[in-house]
Each structure stands twice: as structure tokens, then as C-alpha cells.
Enzyme design. Structure first.
Site, short mmCIF file in Angstrom:
data_model
loop_
_atom_site.label_atom_id
_atom_site.label_comp_id
_atom_site.label_asym_id
_atom_site.label_seq_id
_atom_site.Cartn_x
_atom_site.Cartn_y
_atom_site.Cartn_z
N GLY A 161 9.53 21.09 7.24
CA GLY A 161 10.70 21.83 6.67
C GLY A 161 10.07 23.14 6.02
O GLY A 161 10.65 23.44 4.87
N GLY A 194 12.81 25.85 4.75
CA GLY A 194 13.73 25.59 3.51
C GLY A 194 13.37 26.34 2.25
O GLY A 194 12.35 27.17 2.18
N GLN A 195 14.13 25.98 1.30
CA GLN A 195 13.88 26.68 -0.02
C GLN A 195 12.58 26.50 -0.57
O GLN A 195 12.00 27.61 -1.15
CB GLN A 195 14.83 26.08 -1.09
CG GLN A 195 14.79 27.02 -2.36
CD GLN A 195 15.84 26.48 -3.64
OE1 GLN A 195 15.97 25.14 -3.50
NE2 GLN A 195 15.74 26.98 -4.65
N ASP A 232 9.62 23.44 11.29
CA ASP A 232 10.92 22.90 11.03
C ASP A 232 11.59 22.68 12.32
O ASP A 232 11.05 22.83 13.42
CB ASP A 232 11.62 24.30 10.22
CG ASP A 232 12.55 23.85 9.17
OD1 ASP A 232 13.51 22.91 9.76
OD2 ASP A 232 12.46 24.14 8.19
N ASP A 258 10.83 18.37 14.76
CA ASP A 258 11.95 17.18 14.26
C ASP A 258 11.28 15.98 13.70
O ASP A 258 10.69 15.41 14.19
CB ASP A 258 12.81 16.71 15.31
CG ASP A 258 13.94 15.85 15.04
OD1 ASP A 258 14.11 15.38 13.91
OD2 ASP A 258 15.04 15.38 15.72
N TYR A 316 21.99 11.08 -1.72
CA TYR A 316 20.75 11.63 -1.96
C TYR A 316 19.86 10.73 -2.78
O TYR A 316 18.50 10.61 -2.63
CB TYR A 316 20.97 13.02 -2.32
CG TYR A 316 19.95 13.85 -2.47
CD1 TYR A 316 18.93 14.43 -1.58
CD2 TYR A 316 19.54 14.48 -3.76
CE1 TYR A 316 17.88 15.13 -1.89
CE2 TYR A 316 18.45 15.26 -4.23
CZ TYR A 316 17.65 15.49 -3.26
OH TYR A 316 16.65 16.38 -3.50
N LYS A 325 16.39 9.02 -2.62
CA LYS A 325 15.11 9.40 -3.24
C LYS A 325 14.63 8.07 -3.77
O LYS A 325 13.35 7.98 -3.82
CB LYS A 325 15.49 10.31 -4.18
CG LYS A 325 15.72 11.90 -3.56
CD LYS A 325 14.58 12.43 -2.66
CE LYS A 325 14.92 13.47 -2.18
NZ LYS A 325 13.73 13.97 -1.22
#
Ligand code: SER
Length: 318
Positions: free
Chosen positions: A9, A12-13, A35, A50, A139, A143
Site C-alpha cells: 500500500g 497511499g496517504q 501497491d 495485490d 471499516y 479494524k
């Protein structure tokens, strides 16, 4: 032992900034970014992966003798509400794939949890480390379940998995990816571009937030802490400051006096209303020395500068 680190990832941010920080301390050729699709911001050692593809995950970890994995690939709160099944699948199966490989290959794992793991029945002020957790979003459910599985893999199989419950993260280097707290980033772009912003959260929505450099430093500090200091194997409460859209707008007005904010709450309001307003992160502070450096005012001035520079770069490219 020399670490070889895989970041899943990486576009991402969080990923983009984490890879940069890890490469500065471990070396460019020790941090493999990956990613599902390469973004134009990726530089250096990179491979498409992936997280749902168990075979290529295992192959990459074996081939490069990976010792640590940061699993950041996920759907965030707002996107997962639009695609519940995909949110659950990506967030849970990705974690299982990594926990199983960690058990087999003795990997140290970082996995992010979130303030979204709490819910409307949780005490909202100075939310304790151990408390009622009844999340209402897809979400948040993923989590909380993930936290329980991390702790299970630690106790049952000795997997060295470490985790943080991130608050809303504010940054300018990489765009945010579908979260409820993203308003606190969009607001800077709109303030600088148009001098106004319509917030999708209401004026008084108080949420825990953090500036990205603190979040990155804290994450790496947690991963570098001696294992015997890590007493929490579900996920640590992690905090810096809290603010409402109005408080953030007031801070921005100190830099852009004509800035105007309006409020137009949408479905994300319900998510925000189910989350804590402030977090008690004393376990992280006491056990591995967590301490934030940035205040709301520091973060705002750096964001104004950083976003201005990013906007200049993007206009000079068009
Ligand atoms: N920032 C995240 C979100 O809004 C919360 O972890 O989805």
C-alpha cells in the site's frame, strides 16, 4: 540483523511518506514499496503486489528475504461504506495473508487500526485503551476484528505484530484515500485555491487528529521498540490533538484572512459522530515512549506552505 522491509500500500496517504522515512534510515535498497498499481509518485525499488494474491506475496517475501512488513493496503471508512463486502474482504483477507506468512517466516508486522474501531457506546472523551468497542461502520468492524486477530496470532503463534489506532491523519505529499477525516486535508486545498470550503462534517464535530510527520515517526518508533516493551498486541491508542471544522477554519484564517467555511454534512457525519472526540494514549507514552511534536497551529502553518508548493508544482505541470 539487517532488515529488509516490505511496504504494502506504498502509494497511499501513509505509504508514500512511510517509504521515504524508512529508506532514509534503512537505505534505499532495503525498503521494497508495493501497491496494486504503480502511482506516478513512486520512485525507487517497487513491485506491483495485490495483498489478496497469497502466492505472489509469499514469493516476494521469500525472494527478497523480507524481515518486516507494513500492511497499509485497505479501504478507508467512507469508501468501505460504499463497498461493504470489498471493504471487509480487502481489510481482513489481506491481514490474514500477512499474519500467516509472518507465522511461517518469523516476520515483524505493522498493521494499522483506527479510532473507527470504537463506536457510539464508547466513552467519547479521553477514550481509554481498554473500553467498550461496538463499531458501527464496515471499516470499524474490520479494524476491531483485525485487532483481535493480531492479538490472537501473537499469543497463539508468537507473531511479533504491532499496531496503532490512527486518528485522522493530515498530510500534503499524497492525497487522502476515502476517509471521514479527509475534510481536514481538502480544506487546505480549497482555502488556497478558492478561499472557501464546504465541509461535509458539521461545525462542531470534534475528532482526534495528527500531522503525518508525527504519525510516521511514531509508527517507526513502535516498530523499532524492544519486543518486551510492547504490552498491547491488539492496537495502541495514539493521539496528538483534537479539533472541529470550525477550530481548523479559525486557524486557517490566521494565514488566509478572507477564508470562508460553510457546512454541508453528508453520510460521513454519522461515522464521525460514532467516533471518540479525544484519546487517552498513556499506554503508548509509558510503554514505548510515544510523544507527539506538532500542535494544531504548527500543523496548520506547515500544511499551508506544503499545499501551496504542491499546487504550484501541479500548475507548472499542466
Ligand atoms: N482517517 C480514517 C478515516 O476517516 C480513520 O481511521 O477513515
Amino acid at each position: 540483523m539487517k532488515e529488509t522491509i516490505l511496504v504494502l500500500g506504498s502509494s497511499g496517504q501513509i505509504g508514500l511518506e512511510l517509504v521515504g522515512a524508512l529508506r532514509s534510515s534503512y537505505g534505499d535498497n532495503r525498503v521494497l514499496a508495493s501497491d496494486i498499481k504503480k502511482s506516478e509518485k513512486e520512485t525507487g525499488w517497487y513491485q506491483n503486489i495485490d495483498v489478496l494474491d497469497t502466492h505472489s506475496l509469499a514469493q516476494t517475501i521469500q525472494q527478497y528475504q523480507i524481515t518486516q512488513v507494513y500492511l497499509l493496503a485497505a479501504l478507508l471508512s467512507a469508501t468501505a461504506e460504499q463497498k461493504p463486502k470489498l471493504g471487509w474482504k480487502l481489510n481482513m483477507e489481506g491481514l490474514f495473508n500477512i499474519l500467516d506468512l509472518a507465522k511461517e517466516k518469523n516476520l515483524r508486522v505493522f498493521w494499522p487500526s483506527s479510532i473507527a474501531a470504537f463506536g457510539p457506546t464508547t466513552p467519547r472523551e479521553q477514550t481509554p485503551q481498554v473500553t467498550i468497542m461496538e463499531p458501527t461502520s464496515v471499516y470499524g468492524i474490520s479494524k476491531l476484528a483485525g485487532e483481535r486477530w493480531c492479538e490472537y496470532y501473537f499469543h497463539r503463534y508468537g507473531v511479533d505484530v504491532r499496531s496503532i489506532r490512527y486518528p485522522g491523519l493530515i498530510s500534503f505529499k499524497s492525497p487522502p484515500g476515502g476517509g471521514t477525516t479527509d475534510y481536514a486535508i481538502h480544506i487546505f486545498h480549497q482555502a488556497l485555491l478558492n478561499g472557501r470550503y464546504a465541509s461535509f462534517l458539521s461545525r462542531d464535530t470534534l475528532l482526534p487528529m495528527m500531522y503525518m510527520p508525527d504519525a510516521i515517526r511514531g509508527t517507526i518508533e513502535l516498530m523499532e521498540a524492544p519486543a518486551d516493551k510492547i504490552k498491547v498486541r491488539s492496537s495502541y491508542n495514539f493521539a496528538a490533538f483534537s479539533f472541529t471544522p470550525q477550530m481548523l477554519a479559525d486557524e486557517i484564517i490566521k494565514h488566509i484572512p478572507n477564508f470562508k467555511i460553510t457546512y454541508n454534512p453528508d453520510f460521513r457525519q454519522a461515522l464521525a459522530d460514532s467516533w471518540p472526540q479525544s484519546i487517552d494514549d498513556s499506554a503508548a507514552r509509558l510503554q514505548w515512549g510515544w510523544e507527539p511534536h506538532y500542535s494544531l497551529a504548527d500543523m496548520t502553518s506547515e500544511m499551508i506552505q506544503g499545499v501551496s508548493q504542491e499546487l504550484k508544482k501541479s500548475t507548472s505541470h499542466t
